[in-house]
Scaffold this motif. Structure first.
Motif, short mmCIF file in Angstrom:
data_model
loop_
_atom_site.label_atom_id
_atom_site.label_comp_id
_atom_site.label_asym_id
_atom_site.label_seq_id
_atom_site.Cartn_x
_atom_site.Cartn_y
_atom_site.Cartn_z
N VAL A 34 0.81 -1.23 -0.04
CA VAL A 34 0.14 0.10 -0.06
C VAL A 34 1.04 1.30 0.00
CG1 VAL A 34 -1.69 1.31 1.42
CG2 VAL A 34 -2.05 -1.08 1.06
N ALA A 35 2.12 0.97 0.81
CA ALA A 35 3.02 2.41 0.89
C ALA A 35 3.47 2.59 -0.44
CB ALA A 35 3.91 2.13 1.93
N ALA A 37 2.44 1.63 -3.53
CA ALA A 37 1.33 2.12 -4.35
C ALA A 37 1.00 3.59 -4.11
CB ALA A 37 0.15 1.20 -4.30
N GLN A 38 0.90 3.95 -2.76
CA GLN A 38 0.63 5.42 -2.40
C GLN A 38 1.88 6.25 -3.14
OE1 GLN A 38 0.10 6.05 1.84
NE2 GLN A 38 -0.62 7.92 1.28
N LYS A 39 3.15 5.71 -2.76
CA LYS A 39 4.12 6.41 -2.99
C LYS A 39 4.21 6.61 -4.67
CE LYS A 39 9.38 6.50 -3.05
NZ LYS A 39 10.58 5.85 -2.74
N THR A 40 4.03 5.58 -5.37
CA THR A 40 3.94 5.65 -6.72
C THR A 40 2.69 6.57 -7.17
OG1 THR A 40 4.61 3.29 -7.08
CG2 THR A 40 3.91 4.22 -9.10
N SER A 41 1.54 6.50 -6.72
CA SER A 41 0.55 7.29 -7.03
C SER A 41 0.98 8.85 -6.76
CB SER A 41 -0.90 6.84 -6.11
OG SER A 41 -1.86 7.65 -6.40
N ASN A 42 1.50 9.13 -5.62
CA ASN A 42 1.92 10.57 -5.14
C ASN A 42 2.80 10.85 -6.39
OD1 ASN A 42 0.22 10.50 -3.15
ND2 ASN A 42 1.98 10.13 -1.65
N GLU A 43 4.03 9.90 -6.74
CA GLU A 43 4.99 10.50 -7.76
C GLU A 43 4.24 10.68 -9.00
OE1 GLU A 43 7.61 7.16 -7.70
OE2 GLU A 43 8.90 7.65 -5.90
N ARG A 44 3.15 10.07 -9.28
CA ARG A 44 2.67 10.16 -10.65
C ARG A 44 1.73 11.43 -10.75
NH1 ARG A 44 -0.32 4.32 -12.00
NH2 ARG A 44 1.63 3.07 -12.63
#
Length: 168
Positions: A34-35, A37-44
């Protein structure tokens, strides 16, 4: 021993172990996923925001470029209109000067032709007058009149020669 209490406590222990297993699985595999995915999502999202900001700046630059191009086009139109008016005036002035020159030359040529025509007409009139006078003289003058005219002419010459000798 009370079997009901053992069954009750065994369910509580099983529940606690179940919750501990879920927490442990959560901590080991799901939370990092989840972290991540959240990090990837935040980077995107950050990349998309940065891209959006860059595109906004590019759009603003293009808008100012378009405005500049519109001003340049208007300035070009103004210069073209002014230059074409100047060229038109220059061409008209040149054509007018050339026309006036042609008229002056034509007037001069007309005056020369009139003078030439007068000279030719005068010559023709003199020729006709002489022909008419000769014909009339031949008709009017016979040998007697001719002798008299020649004698008068000779006498006038003699008088002119004598007066010239007296003067010198």
């Amino acid at each position: 021993m009370n079997y009901e209490a053992i069954a009750f406590w065994s369910q509580i222990v099983a529940f606690v172990l179940f919750v501990a297993a879920i927490v442990w699985v959560w901590q080991k595999s799901i939370a990092p996923a989840v972290a991540a995915a959240q990090k990837t999502s935040n980077e995107r999202i950050a990349l998309a925001e940065r891209h959006r900001d860059e595109m906004s700046q590019a759009v603003e630059a293009l808008k100012s470029g378009i405005d500049g191009a519109k001003r340049d086009a208007q300035a070009i139109k103004t210069r073209v209109a002014a230059q074409s008016a100047q060229e038109r005036e220059a061409i008209l002035a040149e054509a007018k000067a050339a026309g006036e020159r042609v008229i002056r030359n034509a007037e001069s040529e007309l005056a020369r032709e009139r003078a030439s025509a007068r000279v030719r007409l005068r010559g023709e009139l003199l020729e006709r007058a002489l022909r008419i006078a000769r014909a009339d003289a031949e008709r009017r003058v016979d040998d007697v009149v001719n002798t008299e005219l020649v004698d008068r002419f000779v006498a006038s010459l003699e008088t002119g020669v004598r007066s010239a000798q007296v003067r010198t």
